[in-house]
Design a protein around this motif. Sequence first.
Motif, PDB file in Angstrom:
ATOM      1  N   GLU A   7     -25.801  72.095  21.772  1.00  0.00           N
ATOM      2  CA  GLU A   7     -26.563  71.589  20.629  1.00  0.00           C
ATOM      3  C   GLU A   7     -25.665  70.625  19.865  1.00  0.00           C
ATOM      4  O   GLU A   7     -24.542  70.969  19.493  1.00  0.00           O
ATOM      5  CB  GLU A   7     -26.990  72.749  19.728  1.00  0.00           C
ATOM      6  CG  GLU A   7     -27.544  72.348  18.378  1.00  0.00           C
ATOM      7  CD  GLU A   7     -28.742  71.435  18.483  1.00  0.00           C
ATOM      8  OE1 GLU A   7     -28.670  70.317  17.916  1.00  0.00           O
ATOM      9  OE2 GLU A   7     -29.739  71.820  19.134  1.00  0.00           O
ATOM     10  N   ASP A  52     -30.183  71.954  24.498  1.00  0.00           N
ATOM     11  CA  ASP A  52     -31.003  70.926  23.864  1.00  0.00           C
ATOM     12  C   ASP A  52     -31.213  69.814  24.890  1.00  0.00           C
ATOM     13  O   ASP A  52     -30.362  69.573  25.744  1.00  0.00           O
ATOM     14  CB  ASP A  52     -30.299  70.376  22.628  1.00  0.00           C
ATOM     15  CG  ASP A  52     -31.216  69.506  21.768  1.00  0.00           C
ATOM     16  OD1 ASP A  52     -32.407  69.371  22.120  1.00  0.00           O
ATOM     17  OD2 ASP A  52     -30.747  68.964  20.764  1.00  0.00           O
ATOM     18  N   ARG A  54     -31.771  66.369  24.288  1.00  0.00           N
ATOM     19  CA  ARG A  54     -31.116  65.095  23.951  1.00  0.00           C
ATOM     20  C   ARG A  54     -29.740  65.350  23.352  1.00  0.00           C
ATOM     21  O   ARG A  54     -29.609  65.850  22.244  1.00  0.00           O
ATOM     22  CB  ARG A  54     -31.991  64.297  22.987  1.00  0.00           C
ATOM     23  CG  ARG A  54     -33.349  63.973  23.600  1.00  0.00           C
ATOM     24  CD  ARG A  54     -34.185  63.059  22.733  1.00  0.00           C
ATOM     25  NE  ARG A  54     -35.460  62.742  23.381  1.00  0.00           N
ATOM     26  CZ  ARG A  54     -36.375  61.933  22.896  1.00  0.00           C
ATOM     27  NH1 ARG A  54     -36.172  61.331  21.732  1.00  0.00           N
ATOM     28  NH2 ARG A  54     -37.506  61.707  23.543  1.00  0.00           N
ATOM     29  N   SER A  83     -35.565  72.577  22.095  1.00  0.00           N
ATOM     30  CA  SER A  83     -35.520  71.160  21.754  1.00  0.00           C
ATOM     31  C   SER A  83     -36.663  70.767  20.830  1.00  0.00           C
ATOM     32  O   SER A  83     -37.618  71.526  20.619  1.00  0.00           O
ATOM     33  CB  SER A  83     -35.597  70.331  23.040  1.00  0.00           C
ATOM     34  OG  SER A  83     -35.547  68.947  22.759  1.00  0.00           O
ATOM     35  N   GLN A  84     -36.565  69.566  20.284  1.00  0.00           N
ATOM     36  CA  GLN A  84     -37.660  68.987  19.512  1.00  0.00           C
ATOM     37  C   GLN A  84     -38.607  68.204  20.405  1.00  0.00           C
ATOM     38  O   GLN A  84     -39.671  67.779  19.967  1.00  0.00           O
ATOM     39  CB  GLN A  84     -37.104  68.036  18.444  1.00  0.00           C
ATOM     40  CG  GLN A  84     -36.365  68.736  17.311  1.00  0.00           C
ATOM     41  CD  GLN A  84     -35.773  67.723  16.340  1.00  0.00           C
ATOM     42  OE1 GLN A  84     -34.891  66.958  16.688  1.00  0.00           O
ATOM     43  NE2 GLN A  84     -36.285  67.720  15.125  1.00  0.00           N
ATOM     44  N   TYR A  85     -38.215  67.994  21.654  1.00  0.00           N
ATOM     45  CA  TYR A  85     -38.950  67.095  22.535  1.00  0.00           C
ATOM     46  C   TYR A  85     -39.359  67.788  23.828  1.00  0.00           C
ATOM     47  O   TYR A  85     -38.698  68.718  24.282  1.00  0.00           O
ATOM     48  CB  TYR A  85     -38.093  65.870  22.887  1.00  0.00           C
ATOM     49  CG  TYR A  85     -37.463  65.218  21.695  1.00  0.00           C
ATOM     50  CD1 TYR A  85     -38.180  64.320  20.905  1.00  0.00           C
ATOM     51  CD2 TYR A  85     -36.149  65.508  21.332  1.00  0.00           C
ATOM     52  CE1 TYR A  85     -37.605  63.725  19.791  1.00  0.00           C
ATOM     53  CE2 TYR A  85     -35.567  64.912  20.221  1.00  0.00           C
ATOM     54  CZ  TYR A  85     -36.295  64.026  19.458  1.00  0.00           C
ATOM     55  OH  TYR A  85     -35.728  63.441  18.352  1.00  0.00           O
ATOM     56  N   LEU A 106     -39.920  74.813  21.583  1.00  0.00           N
ATOM     57  CA  LEU A 106     -39.738  73.723  20.622  1.00  0.00           C
ATOM     58  C   LEU A 106     -39.125  74.287  19.342  1.00  0.00           C
ATOM     59  O   LEU A 106     -39.599  75.298  18.803  1.00  0.00           O
ATOM     60  CB  LEU A 106     -41.083  73.055  20.329  1.00  0.00           C
ATOM     61  CG  LEU A 106     -41.753  72.395  21.542  1.00  0.00           C
ATOM     62  CD1 LEU A 106     -43.042  71.710  21.113  1.00  0.00           C
ATOM     63  CD2 LEU A 106     -40.821  71.401  22.223  1.00  0.00           C
ATOM     64  N   LYS A 107     -38.090  73.625  18.862  1.00  0.00           N
ATOM     65  CA  LYS A 107     -37.336  74.129  17.715  1.00  0.00           C
ATOM     66  C   LYS A 107     -38.205  74.398  16.497  1.00  0.00           C
ATOM     67  O   LYS A 107     -38.073  75.426  15.833  1.00  0.00           O
ATOM     68  CB  LYS A 107     -36.234  73.121  17.327  1.00  0.00           C
ATOM     69  CG  LYS A 107     -35.114  72.989  18.332  1.00  0.00           C
ATOM     70  CD  LYS A 107     -34.129  71.925  17.890  1.00  0.00           C
ATOM     71  CE  LYS A 107     -33.015  71.721  18.888  1.00  0.00           C
ATOM     72  NZ  LYS A 107     -32.099  70.626  18.487  1.00  0.00           N
ATOM     73  N   ASP A 108     -39.103  73.444  16.198  1.00  0.00           N
ATOM     74  CA  ASP A 108     -39.868  73.583  14.964  1.00  0.00           C
ATOM     75  C   ASP A 108     -40.992  74.604  15.066  1.00  0.00           C
ATOM     76  O   ASP A 108     -41.717  74.846  14.102  1.00  0.00           O
ATOM     77  CB  ASP A 108     -40.431  72.233  14.511  1.00  0.00           C
ATOM     78  CG  ASP A 108     -41.347  71.599  15.547  1.00  0.00           C
ATOM     79  OD1 ASP A 108     -41.510  72.185  16.621  1.00  0.00           O
ATOM     80  OD2 ASP A 108     -41.892  70.514  15.253  1.00  0.00           O
ATOM     81  N   ARG A 109     -41.151  75.231  16.253  1.00  0.00           N
ATOM     82  CA  ARG A 109     -42.177  76.257  16.419  1.00  0.00           C
ATOM     83  C   ARG A 109     -41.580  77.655  16.564  1.00  0.00           C
ATOM     84  O   ARG A 109     -42.325  78.631  16.656  1.00  0.00           O
ATOM     85  CB  ARG A 109     -43.056  75.920  17.626  1.00  0.00           C
ATOM     86  CG  ARG A 109     -43.964  74.713  17.377  1.00  0.00           C
ATOM     87  CD  ARG A 109     -44.715  74.322  18.641  1.00  0.00           C
ATOM     88  NE  ARG A 109     -45.395  75.441  19.246  1.00  0.00           N
ATOM     89  CZ  ARG A 109     -46.615  75.884  18.883  1.00  0.00           C
ATOM     90  NH1 ARG A 109     -47.259  75.283  17.905  1.00  0.00           N
ATOM     91  NH2 ARG A 109     -47.171  76.906  19.500  1.00  0.00           N
ATOM     92  N   SER A 111     -40.465  80.250  14.722  1.00  0.00           N
ATOM     93  CA  SER A 111     -40.485  80.636  13.309  1.00  0.00           C
ATOM     94  C   SER A 111     -39.840  81.993  13.051  1.00  0.00           C
ATOM     95  O   SER A 111     -39.557  82.349  11.912  1.00  0.00           O
ATOM     96  CB  SER A 111     -41.939  80.673  12.798  1.00  0.00           C
ATOM     97  OG  SER A 111     -42.717  81.552  13.584  1.00  0.00           O
ATOM     98  N   ASP A 131     -43.351  77.393  25.517  1.00  0.00           N
ATOM     99  CA  ASP A 131     -44.133  77.120  24.323  1.00  0.00           C
ATOM    100  C   ASP A 131     -45.507  76.587  24.736  1.00  0.00           C
ATOM    101  O   ASP A 131     -45.606  75.776  25.661  1.00  0.00           O
ATOM    102  CB  ASP A 131     -43.395  76.085  23.472  1.00  0.00           C
ATOM    103  CG  ASP A 131     -44.031  75.892  22.114  1.00  0.00           C
ATOM    104  OD1 ASP A 131     -45.124  75.292  22.066  1.00  0.00           O
ATOM    105  OD2 ASP A 131     -43.442  76.315  21.118  1.00  0.00           O
TER     106      ASP A 131
END
Length: 222
Positions: A7, A52, A54, A83-85, A106-109, A111, A131
Amino acid sequence: MRVVLAEDLGLLREGLVRLLEAHDIEVVAAVDNGPGLLSALLRHRPDLAVVDVRLPPTFTDEGLRAALAAREQIPGLPVMVLSQYVEQLYARELLADTRGGIGYLLKDRVSDFREFLDAVRRVAAGGTALDPVVVSKLLGRQERDVGVRRLSPREREVLGHMAQGRSNAAIGAAMVITEKAVGKHTNSIFAKLGLLPSEDDNRRVLAVLAYLQAPPDPDRAR
């Protein structure tokens, strides 16, 4: 469990190291670039790579490419992509190798840290954790082969949940049906996909791969 983590964001990297080690998961290396990841994986041969997509130096797909390169030399190396992508090309290549667990979150999911740790342990044990957004994107340009086209809408829904690594009980709760009904759908899926019982192959993983990799159905595309 021994983990190699890749990361590039220092704060997140340190946070993940602390989280994993607080739950008795040893982080044997934490790196911030693609070449460093490959080197660490080949050196430590961990139970799991948390990667990650990227990473430096180009911030494109170094993480996934390093994981794929490592799996060529360490067959079955479990890989959890965080990752975010969604990098579709290399994600499909990673999924195509049925040896070893695979996860893509996905990182933003993510929670809940308990959800993440559960996924980490499941992938390290040879399972899957995908995901729903990743599954959706991978299916976006894919078609179904003859076997998958034979699945009913209910069976495809069960497969979608299966791709996320859910148990029959969890699938039943999500679909508001009994666990016994999920078992019947699952057996029907295996039969339609020609997945006979085997001591060596994980039929759930193979069913998910058939779903994700199958070619377009012209009738459904209209």
